[in-house]
Design a protein around this motif. Structure first.
Motif, PDB file in Angstrom:
ATOM      1  N   SER A 154      26.883  30.455  38.586  1.00 36.57           N
ATOM      2  CA  SER A 154      27.648  29.205  38.600  1.00 36.57           C
ATOM      3  C   SER A 154      29.104  29.427  39.016  1.00 36.57           C
ATOM      4  CB  SER A 154      27.596  28.536  37.224  1.00 36.57           C
ATOM      5  OG  SER A 154      28.198  29.359  36.249  1.00 36.57           O
ATOM      6  N   ILE A 155      29.520  30.664  39.117  1.00 40.08           N
ATOM      7  CA  ILE A 155      30.894  30.980  39.507  1.00 40.08           C
ATOM      8  C   ILE A 155      30.905  31.363  40.985  1.00 40.08           C
ATOM      9  CG2 ILE A 155      32.876  32.474  39.081  1.00 40.08           C
ATOM     10  CD1 ILE A 155      32.094  30.549  36.763  1.00 40.08           C
ATOM     11  N   TYR A 156      31.628  30.567  41.777  1.00 44.98           N
ATOM     12  CA  TYR A 156      31.666  30.808  43.215  1.00 44.98           C
ATOM     13  C   TYR A 156      32.972  30.252  43.770  1.00 44.98           C
ATOM     14  CZ  TYR A 156      30.360  30.969  48.086  1.00 44.98           C
ATOM     15  OH  TYR A 156      30.328  31.249  49.411  1.00 44.98           O
ATOM     16  N   PRO A 157      33.663  30.892  44.640  1.00 41.80           N
ATOM     17  CA  PRO A 157      33.419  32.223  45.173  1.00 41.80           C
ATOM     18  C   PRO A 157      33.951  33.301  44.226  1.00 41.80           C
ATOM     19  CG  PRO A 157      35.323  31.298  46.273  1.00 41.80           C
ATOM     20  CD  PRO A 157      34.807  30.247  45.322  1.00 41.80           C
ATOM     21  N   TRP A 158      33.268  34.412  44.180  1.00 42.35           N
ATOM     22  CA  TRP A 158      33.627  35.511  43.286  1.00 42.35           C
ATOM     23  C   TRP A 158      35.008  36.082  43.614  1.00 42.35           C
ATOM     24  CZ3 TRP A 158      32.584  36.866  38.670  1.00 42.35           C
ATOM     25  CH2 TRP A 158      32.924  38.129  38.210  1.00 42.35           C
ATOM     26  N   SER A 159      35.398  36.034  44.854  1.00 40.89           N
ATOM     27  CA  SER A 159      36.715  36.567  45.244  1.00 40.89           C
ATOM     28  C   SER A 159      37.852  35.863  44.505  1.00 40.89           C
ATOM     29  CB  SER A 159      36.916  36.445  46.759  1.00 40.89           C
ATOM     30  OG  SER A 159      36.838  35.088  47.157  1.00 40.89           O
ATOM     31  N   GLU A 160      37.661  34.595  44.143  1.00 42.39           N
ATOM     32  CA  GLU A 160      38.679  33.872  43.382  1.00 42.39           C
ATOM     33  C   GLU A 160      38.825  34.446  41.976  1.00 42.39           C
ATOM     34  OE1 GLU A 160      40.835  31.579  44.461  1.00 42.39           O
ATOM     35  OE2 GLU A 160      39.996  31.873  46.454  1.00 42.39           O
ATOM     36  N   VAL A 161      37.730  34.876  41.385  1.00 43.73           N
ATOM     37  CA  VAL A 161      37.782  35.513  40.066  1.00 43.73           C
ATOM     38  C   VAL A 161      38.526  36.839  40.179  1.00 43.73           C
ATOM     39  CG1 VAL A 161      36.407  36.519  38.189  1.00 43.73           C
ATOM     40  CG2 VAL A 161      35.669  34.394  39.299  1.00 43.73           C
ATOM     41  N   GLN A 162      38.191  37.625  41.194  1.00 42.10           N
ATOM     42  CA  GLN A 162      38.881  38.899  41.405  1.00 42.10           C
ATOM     43  C   GLN A 162      40.377  38.679  41.628  1.00 42.10           C
ATOM     44  OE1 GLN A 162      36.217  39.893  44.642  1.00 42.10           O
ATOM     45  NE2 GLN A 162      35.607  41.766  43.566  1.00 42.10           N
ATOM     46  N   ASN A 163      40.744  37.689  42.409  1.00 44.44           N
ATOM     47  CA  ASN A 163      42.161  37.388  42.651  1.00 44.44           C
ATOM     48  C   ASN A 163      42.860  36.950  41.371  1.00 44.44           C
ATOM     49  OD1 ASN A 163      41.931  37.970  45.368  1.00 44.44           O
ATOM     50  ND2 ASN A 163      41.592  35.846  45.959  1.00 44.44           N
ATOM     51  N   PHE A 164      42.216  36.086  40.586  1.00 47.69           N
ATOM     52  CA  PHE A 164      42.790  35.645  39.322  1.00 47.69           C
ATOM     53  C   PHE A 164      43.050  36.832  38.403  1.00 47.69           C
ATOM     54  CE2 PHE A 164      42.056  34.621  34.859  1.00 47.69           C
ATOM     55  CZ  PHE A 164      43.094  33.733  34.642  1.00 47.69           C
ATOM     56  N   LEU A 165      42.045  37.701  38.255  1.00 46.11           N
ATOM     57  CA  LEU A 165      42.206  38.870  37.393  1.00 46.11           C
ATOM     58  C   LEU A 165      43.338  39.765  37.886  1.00 46.11           C
ATOM     59  CD1 LEU A 165      38.511  39.871  36.667  1.00 46.11           C
ATOM     60  CD2 LEU A 165      40.184  38.967  35.036  1.00 46.11           C
ATOM     61  N   SER A 166      43.370  40.027  39.175  1.00 45.52           N
ATOM     62  CA  SER A 166      44.429  40.878  39.732  1.00 45.52           C
ATOM     63  C   SER A 166      45.805  40.275  39.486  1.00 45.52           C
ATOM     64  CB  SER A 166      44.215  41.086  41.231  1.00 45.52           C
ATOM     65  OG  SER A 166      43.034  41.792  41.469  1.00 45.52           O
ATOM     66  N   ASN A 167      45.928  38.973  39.691  1.00 46.40           N
ATOM     67  CA  ASN A 167      47.223  38.309  39.496  1.00 46.40           C
ATOM     68  C   ASN A 167      47.680  38.349  38.053  1.00 46.40           C
ATOM     69  OD1 ASN A 167      47.589  37.661  42.190  1.00 46.40           O
ATOM     70  ND2 ASN A 167      46.593  35.684  41.998  1.00 46.40           N
ATOM     71  N   ILE A 168      46.796  38.039  37.132  1.00 49.08           N
ATOM     72  CA  ILE A 168      47.199  38.018  35.726  1.00 49.08           C
ATOM     73  C   ILE A 168      47.457  39.426  35.197  1.00 49.08           C
ATOM     74  CG2 ILE A 168      44.910  38.002  34.636  1.00 49.08           C
ATOM     75  CD1 ILE A 168      46.100  35.851  32.728  1.00 49.08           C
ATOM     76  N   LEU A 169      46.615  40.375  35.588  1.00 47.85           N
ATOM     77  CA  LEU A 169      46.794  41.743  35.111  1.00 47.85           C
ATOM     78  C   LEU A 169      48.057  42.391  35.661  1.00 47.85           C
ATOM     79  CD1 LEU A 169      43.084  42.912  35.316  1.00 47.85           C
ATOM     80  CD2 LEU A 169      44.405  42.461  33.229  1.00 47.85           C
ATOM     81  N   SER A 170      48.478  41.986  36.843  1.00 46.89           N
ATOM     82  CA  SER A 170      49.690  42.572  37.433  1.00 46.89           C
ATOM     83  C   SER A 170      50.940  42.197  36.645  1.00 46.89           C
ATOM     84  CB  SER A 170      49.836  42.144  38.898  1.00 46.89           C
ATOM     85  OG  SER A 170      50.125  40.760  38.976  1.00 46.89           O
ATOM     86  N   LYS A 171      50.866  41.189  35.790  1.00 46.32           N
ATOM     87  CA  LYS A 171      52.014  40.756  34.985  1.00 46.32           C
ATOM     88  C   LYS A 171      52.176  41.571  33.702  1.00 46.32           C
ATOM     89  CE  LYS A 171      52.461  36.881  37.526  1.00 46.32           C
ATOM     90  NZ  LYS A 171      52.248  37.317  38.862  1.00 46.32           N
ATOM     91  N   PHE A 172      51.138  42.323  33.324  1.00 43.63           N
ATOM     92  CA  PHE A 172      51.165  43.094  32.086  1.00 43.63           C
ATOM     93  C   PHE A 172      51.799  44.462  32.311  1.00 43.63           C
ATOM     94  CE2 PHE A 172      47.002  40.799  30.839  1.00 43.63           C
ATOM     95  CZ  PHE A 172      47.707  39.708  30.368  1.00 43.63           C
TER      96      PHE A 172
END
Length: 91
Positions: free
Chosen positions: A16-34
């Protein structure tokens, strides 16, 4: 100021999650702030669909850059079921 914490992010990897690249981008963006380090903040990822799997545990990566790169390489688990409550309990 220093923040001492452990964070486990629970990610829906079902079909149900599509496109997967958006999930990867979200994770990368949020994790880069930590500010991730072994003595300050650690991050783990649990991905779920029909089953829940630890993509990585809290001690697997020691720097922000390592975690961001790992997030970019997470493959979607896929599956027809979404067992959110089970995954949260497991996390």
């Amino acid at each position: 100021c220093q923040t001492f914490m452990d964070i486990v992010i629970v990610v829906d990897g079902s079909n149900s999650i599509y496109p997967w690249s958006e999930v990867q981008n979200f994770l990368s963006n949020i994790l880069s702030k930590f500010h991730i380090s072994s003595d300050q903040m650690q991050v783990g990822i649990l991905q779920y669909a029909e089953v829940a799997v630890h993509e990585w545990s809290l001690k697997d990566y020691q720097t922000t850059q390592e975690v961001v790169e790992a997030a970019k390489n997470i493959s979607r688990q896929e599956g027809r079921e979404t067992r959110t409550a089970y995954a949260i309990q497991m996390a």
